[in-house]
Design an enzyme around this catalytic site. Structure first.
Site, PDB file in Angstrom:
ATOM      1  N   ASP A   1      47.901  -2.589  -4.320  1.00  0.00           N
ATOM      2  CA  ASP A   1      48.840  -3.374  -5.107  1.00  0.00           C
ATOM      3  C   ASP A   1      49.231  -2.635  -6.384  1.00  0.00           C
ATOM      4  OD1 ASP A   1      50.220  -5.990  -5.366  1.00  0.00           O
ATOM      5  OD2 ASP A   1      49.029  -6.119  -7.188  1.00  0.00           O
TER       6      ASP A   1
ATOM      7  N   ASP B   1      48.498 -13.214  -4.353  1.00  0.00           N
ATOM      8  CA  ASP B   1      47.549 -13.385  -5.448  1.00  0.00           C
ATOM      9  C   ASP B   1      46.661 -14.605  -5.211  1.00  0.00           C
ATOM     10  OD1 ASP B   1      48.514 -11.208  -7.165  1.00  0.00           O
ATOM     11  OD2 ASP B   1      50.340 -12.397  -7.273  1.00  0.00           O
TER      12      ASP B   1
END
Length: 334
Positions: free
Chosen positions: A197, A312
């Protein structure tokens, strides 16, 4: 008789309220995953889910540390490579304006998660609590629940609470199934996805960075599962104005080519207009940028609400859910 004007809320309190409206659903998602793990761990985690390079021998207690670490690293590398390829494919399809296809694909994926993963978890709960229900009723309820979820997220404008609830529920289902992976594979996967990420967002050629920059340049929404908090509707937001301190002709029209810098100030209602040294940007100029104004960007929507990707939700929920398998005290620490 002078009227008493109510003091507007500060910018700090407004941003704090927006952040709380994002933290609350993330916390709810983590809590639900911890509850599912604690309830179903005795019945569903005895046999871990198979992975790409996972073998039954590596899950046994007699397996060496090297075998577990090797299988975990290979599984995480294979998973990250697959995600990278699919993300670049998403960027390519979005570049060629295949937005409709991407939305239908996201809708189909959401239906699979709600129907199959949600149905499996529901069967675990039915067996755990011995809930009497026949298969026909269960199938009808599950089908209706899944279809309404897809419609609420993608195909209609329902109440925002319904859409947010379905997004949180999808995050809970995916995160729960990730906690059923082998122990070493789960931790290696979390670390590798965190590194991926960072690279995908910060590197110049990162797929997520390319996708966001492309969406901003086109002033379009990214076709993805994104949780959007309710915008804070205070009149302080309407008092913000974009000012330019140079590059203006005598008629007040902005000249974009000669603007050396741009600054943002907050003009309160009680400020005298004679104190203003630069005129407001023309509304015609702002209309050329589309319906969304210049405050749109990464994490912000047209309404000014904060947006957060469902990844997330899943990441933090898997982290806390896996920790809850060891002890409930480790979950709040993480």
């Amino acid at each position: 008789m002078a009227e008493t004007l109510e003091e507007p809320p500060t910018l700090l309190s407004t941003i704090g309220e927006e952040i709380i409206r994002i933290i609350a659903p993330v916390s709810a998602c983590m809590l639900l995953v911890v509850l599912l793990v604690s309830i179903l761990s005795s019945s569903s985690s005895d046999s871990p889910l198979p992975t790409i390079v996972f073998s039954d021998d590596s899950a046994t207690t007699t397996s060496s540390l090297w075998d577990k670490l090797k299988d975990a690293i290979l599984s995480s590398i294979a998973f990250v490579a697959t995600v990278t390829v699919l993300t670049f494919l998403l960027v390519l399809l979005f570049y060629f304006r295949c937005t409709s296809f991407l939305k239908y694909y996201m809708a189909f994926s959401s239906f699979i998660v709600l129907a199959f993963l949600g149905g499996e978890v529901t069967l675990f709960l039915i067996g755990k609590f011995s809930i009497p229900i026949d298969s026909v009723t269960f199938f009808i309820l599950l089908l209706n629940f899944s279809v309404v979820g897809v419609v609420a997220i993608f195909m209609s404008r329902m109440a925002i609470v319904i859409t947010q609830s379905y997004l949180v529920f999808i995050g809970v289902l995916v995160a729960y199934w990730f906690t059923m992976l082998p122990e070493w594979t789960t931790w290696a996967l979390l670390i590798s996805m965190a590194l991926y990420d960072l690279a995908a967002v910060l590197l110049p050629g990162g797929p997520l960075r390319l996708l966001v920059e492309l969406a901003i340049s086109r002033n379009e929404d990214i076709p993805a599962l994104v949780y959007e908090a309710r915008p804070v509707d205070h009149h302080i937001v309407s008092s913000r104005r974009l000012w330019r301190n140079s590059g203006l002709n005598s008629n007040g029209d902005s000249i974009r080519e000669t603007l050396p810098e741009t600054r943002v100030v907050v003009a309160e209602d009680h400020v005298d207009s004679s104190e203003v040294t630069a005129p407001l940007i023309s509304s015609v100029t702002m209309e050329h940028r589309g319906e969304d104004n210049s405050m749109d960007g990464i994490g912000l929507g047209a309404s000014g609400a904060i947006k957060l990707g469902l990844g997330d939700f899943i990441f933090y929920s898997v982290l806390v859910g896996r920790a809850a398998l060891y002890d409930f005290m480790t979950a709040p620490v993480l």
